[in-house]
Write an enzyme that holds these catalytic residues in place. Sequence first.
Site, PDB file in Angstrom:
ATOM      1  N   TYR A  78      80.062  13.693  97.430  1.00 49.43           N
ATOM      2  CA  TYR A  78      79.336  14.721  97.391  1.00 49.43           C
ATOM      3  C   TYR A  78      79.515  15.762  98.683  1.00 49.43           C
ATOM      4  O   TYR A  78      78.715  16.966  98.359  1.00 49.43           O
ATOM      5  CB  TYR A  78      77.803  14.031  96.752  1.00 49.43           C
ATOM      6  CG  TYR A  78      77.632  13.525  95.819  1.00 49.43           C
ATOM      7  CD1 TYR A  78      78.858  12.917  94.505  1.00 49.43           C
ATOM      8  CD2 TYR A  78      76.482  12.693  95.629  1.00 49.43           C
ATOM      9  CE1 TYR A  78      77.898  12.602  93.406  1.00 49.43           C
ATOM     10  CE2 TYR A  78      75.807  11.993  94.954  1.00 49.43           C
ATOM     11  CZ  TYR A  78      77.392  11.994  93.716  1.00 49.43           C
ATOM     12  OH  TYR A  78      76.723  11.076  91.761  1.00 49.43           O
ATOM     13  N   LEU A  98      68.426  13.472  81.998  1.00 49.82           N
ATOM     14  CA  LEU A  98      67.808  14.681  81.087  1.00 49.82           C
ATOM     15  C   LEU A  98      69.074  15.002  80.203  1.00 49.82           C
ATOM     16  O   LEU A  98      68.341  15.817  79.499  1.00 49.82           O
ATOM     17  CB  LEU A  98      67.013  16.016  81.654  1.00 49.82           C
ATOM     18  CG  LEU A  98      65.633  15.111  83.001  1.00 49.82           C
ATOM     19  CD1 LEU A  98      65.509  15.967  83.694  1.00 49.82           C
ATOM     20  CD2 LEU A  98      64.487  14.581  81.913  1.00 49.82           C
ATOM     21  N   ILE A 158      67.675   8.897  88.452  1.00 49.40           N
ATOM     22  CA  ILE A 158      67.784   9.038  89.716  1.00 49.40           C
ATOM     23  C   ILE A 158      68.486  11.093  88.997  1.00 49.40           C
ATOM     24  O   ILE A 158      69.386  11.623  89.526  1.00 49.40           O
ATOM     25  CB  ILE A 158      68.934   8.641  90.478  1.00 49.40           C
ATOM     26  CG1 ILE A 158      70.153   8.589  89.805  1.00 49.40           C
ATOM     27  CG2 ILE A 158      68.768   7.577  91.512  1.00 49.40           C
ATOM     28  CD1 ILE A 158      71.366   8.032  89.980  1.00 49.40           C
ATOM     29  N   SER A 213      67.722  17.668  91.555  1.00 47.45           N
ATOM     30  CA  SER A 213      67.026  18.950  91.226  1.00 47.45           C
ATOM     31  C   SER A 213      66.934  20.077  92.778  1.00 47.45           C
ATOM     32  O   SER A 213      66.456  19.552  93.963  1.00 47.45           O
ATOM     33  CB  SER A 213      65.316  18.969  91.019  1.00 47.45           C
ATOM     34  OG  SER A 213      64.897  20.722  91.023  1.00 47.45           O
ATOM     35  N   ASN A 230      59.283  15.199  88.452  1.00 41.84           N
ATOM     36  CA  ASN A 230      59.771  13.795  88.362  1.00 41.84           C
ATOM     37  C   ASN A 230      59.010  12.912  88.841  1.00 41.84           C
ATOM     38  O   ASN A 230      59.670  11.865  88.608  1.00 41.84           O
ATOM     39  CB  ASN A 230      61.488  15.018  88.313  1.00 41.84           C
ATOM     40  CG  ASN A 230      62.221  15.789  87.907  1.00 41.84           C
ATOM     41  OD1 ASN A 230      61.495  16.080  86.958  1.00 41.84           O
ATOM     42  ND2 ASN A 230      62.931  16.137  88.631  1.00 41.84           N
TER      43      ASN A 230
END
Length: 270
Positions: free
Chosen positions: A37, A171, A211, A214, A223
Amino acid sequence: MPMTGIGTFLLTPDEAEASVLSALRCGYRLIDTANAYVNEKAVGRAIKKSGIPRGEVFLETKLWPSFYEQEGAVEKTLQRVDTDYIDLLLIHQPAGNYIAGYRRMEKACKEGKVRAIGLSNFTVEQVREILDICEVRPAVLQTEAHPYSQEKELKAFLDNEGIFLQAWYPLGHGDKALREEPLFTELARKYGKSNSQIILRWHIQSGNIVIPGSKNPQHIKDNLDLFDFTLTDGELAQIAVMDQQKRYYHSTPELLARYAAMVPPVDGQK
């Protein structure tokens, strides 16, 4: 390990730092990042800036395939997140020499540099391969899971082995069709929640660790606001029949070969 945390996939260092700091300030205690990441340093900074004692934060990161055979890969990861230990370290992909990577993590676990180890994106067969050779059992499997891909057979296998499922894309990778399912809209109205909160609550009651990522402070707060209501058994059964075994991420041998050859620029991250 908390049941809900914040993910930092696709966040720039600045975005990751801001999101993690926001999450910690509103009550999150599970933070997920990864070598690939390229924001581990930012996550480490946010934890320090929050003022929350390190022992109260569950920090999770992942080793990238090109580092599986690299001497000092775990130590360099510790340096980037600026901590003495990692709560959970995962093999990010079943690519390259992932057995060597797992052995490296086991060694770090025995040395106290890592508290627990696990896997990400592994199939049942690949998890079995690790279970056959491991000295330290994997605690978690991180994989795609959501109401359209509930991974029922995988979960049954993991439950039998005492391994927790952690859901990424909880989601549905931004799929409006999933989030706007009439059932979720109906339940959101009933409980005074959003459709996304209904889906995340379903995960938790199903035993999935979530996890969601956002950059939006309000979404980050929402969340986590999942623990003042409970879906009924009947509602859970209605969601269970939504399963389409529909995944948004598809692994291929060619993709895994590219992962094994890719070297993320972790040393140059901000």
